[in-house]
Design an enzyme around this catalytic site. Structure first.
Site, PDB file in Angstrom:
ATOM      1  N   CYS A  90       5.167  -2.765  -1.942  1.00 50.93           N
ATOM      2  CA  CYS A  90       5.466  -2.771  -0.505  1.00 50.93           C
ATOM      3  C   CYS A  90       6.768  -2.054  -0.165  1.00 50.93           C
ATOM      4  CB  CYS A  90       5.558  -4.204   0.008  1.00 50.93           C
ATOM      5  SG  CYS A  90       4.153  -5.225  -0.404  1.00 50.93           S
ATOM      6  N   HIS A 357       0.775  -3.446   8.215  1.00 52.84           N
ATOM      7  CA  HIS A 357       1.567  -3.245   7.000  1.00 52.84           C
ATOM      8  C   HIS A 357       0.809  -2.369   5.998  1.00 52.84           C
ATOM      9  CE1 HIS A 357       4.101  -3.818   3.622  1.00 52.84           C
ATOM     10  NE2 HIS A 357       3.731  -5.033   3.244  1.00 52.84           N
ATOM     11  N   CYS A 387      10.087  -7.826   1.319  1.00 52.63           N
ATOM     12  CA  CYS A 387       9.686  -8.471   0.074  1.00 52.63           C
ATOM     13  C   CYS A 387       8.692  -7.563  -0.636  1.00 52.63           C
ATOM     14  CB  CYS A 387       9.078  -9.847   0.339  1.00 52.63           C
ATOM     15  SG  CYS A 387       7.574  -9.832   1.336  1.00 52.63           S
TER      16      CYS A 387
END
Length: 401
Positions: A90, A357, A387
């Site tokens: 991510c 996302h 995160c």
């Protein structure tokens, strides 16, 4: 130490899973914001770009074999311009920006394009090879997100909780109630709806034109994931993702999305040579590791480490773009940092719960949105943090010039 400046930043709209951008290959999608940077900055000699650093979390399908290089070539950059692909899941594109800044500050480069791409809609199913002739032990894995081809030793050591399960772990460990998660998600949707109504995101989005077999091309110019009609009552009716009575739901978690973003980063010399406008200075960045089972809490220690490293305080941050992988982990982080649940500095235009996302592109989106918010509000510092699956956190600070 030299300075690294952000001179331009642009992104595609973020598409909904199987939505408008699902027809676009990842390498083509990644090329779009790079091509936009080229068009928006005609004074640059693009053959002199030192590197393209692109983030991507999957790389199991059309984004294979260095999608950063593929996207750079498809965008029209000269073949002399090198490119690489970064995978910190991510945090990939935020890491790409940090890497670019370090290279420029060290004097090893003057002009770098950093960003990332992810097409989660087009993530393939993959099948491993058999370990022996006529074997029947092969597994087919969905590469859209999360674990695949799990190492039994790693599973025994740390567990291999799914992303929603890690959010449940965080909620339980830090006492984050379902009602608070839903309120956070509702606020994200409301802030994004308000920003969209004002046309706020238009300045950071390059529309994507998708040819059709018949008729006129379809143009995607706005983010598809936001749900302006979201209500607290509707959120409260959703069942848990991990377990029916769980607190993590589809409504208080980020989406599965498609998108790309790119940032043009330059040295003092490049700014002067190409008569560019330095919009922000990249101050510092850092990464941390924590237990994989509570990966969502990692921004908290990352932010603390970075503020100490930069000799700054949280009170000095005018904008805080904290990626909303899940409301549970975002609230655990903000509360640990001493921030109110509704702090106006945190995701003032909404976050990933509303916007989506697309893993490898999200970090560059945070920086792009934070930069525009600083310029609109007249603020000085913006903090971006995320995160990362398997237990990591990343954070970066920019300063408006």
């Amino acid at each position: 130490m030299k300075h690294a400046y952000i001179v331009d930043a642009i992104r595609t709209p973020f598409g909904r899973y199987a939505g408008g951008l699902a027809a676009v290959r990842a390498d083509d999608l990644g090329a779009i914001p790079i091509a936009a940077l080229i068009e928006r900055n005609p004074s640059v000699n693009w053959a002199q770009v030192d590197d393209v650093i692109y983030g991507c979390a999957n790389q199991a399908g059309e984004d294979n074999r260095n999608v950063g290089r593929m996207s750079a070539l498809l965008a029209g950059l000269p073949v002399e311009v090198p490119a690489t692909t970064v995978n910190r899941l991510c945090g990939s594109s935020l890491d790409a920006i940090a890497m670019a800044a370090r290279a420029i500050k060290a004097g090893e480069a003057h002009l770098i394009i950093a960003g990332g791409v992810e097409s989660m809609s087009r993530a393939p199913y993959v099948m491993g090879k058999s370990e022996g002739a006529f074997g029947r032990t092969q597994k087919i894995e969905d590469t859209t997100m999360g674990w695949r081809f799990i190492n039994p030793k790693l599973k025994a050591m740390y567990g291999v909780d799914t992303m929603p399960q890690t959010a449940e772990n965080v909620a339980e460990q830090f006492g984050i109630q379902r009602e608070d998660q839903d309120q956070f998600a509702y606020t994200s949707q409301q802030r994004t709806a308000a920003a969209q109504a004002k046309g706020y995101f238009a300045k950071e989005i390059v529309p994507v034109t998708i040819p059709q077999r018949k008729g006129e091309p379809v143009v995607i110019a706005t983010d598809e994931h936001p749900r302006a009609s979201t209500t607290l009552e509707g959120l409260a009716k959703l069942k848990g993702v991990v377990k029916p009575e769980g607190s993590v739901t589809a409504g208080n978690a980020s989406g599965i999305n498609d998108g790309a973003a790119a940032v043009l980063i330059a040295s003092d010399e490049a700014v002067a040579q190409y008569q560019l406008k330095a919009r922000a200075k990249i101050i510092a960045s850092t990464t941390v590791g924590i237990e994989p089972r509570i990966m969502g809490f990692a921004p908290a220690p990352a932010i603390k480490k970075l503020l100490k490293q930069a000799n700054l305080t949280l009170d000095q941050m005018d904008v805080i773009e904290l990626n909303e992988a899940f409301a549970a982990q975002a609230l655990a982080c903000t509360r640990d940092l001493g921030l109110a649940d509704d702090d106006a500095r945190v995701n003032p235009n909404g976050g990933a719960i509303a916007l989506g996302h697309p893993l490898g592109a999200s970090g560059a989106r945070l920086v792009t949105t934070a930069l525009n918010q600083l310029e609109q509000s007249g603020g000085k510092y913006a903090l971006c943090s995320m995160c990362i699956g398997v237990g990591q956190g990343i954070a970066l600070i920019i300063e408006r010039v």
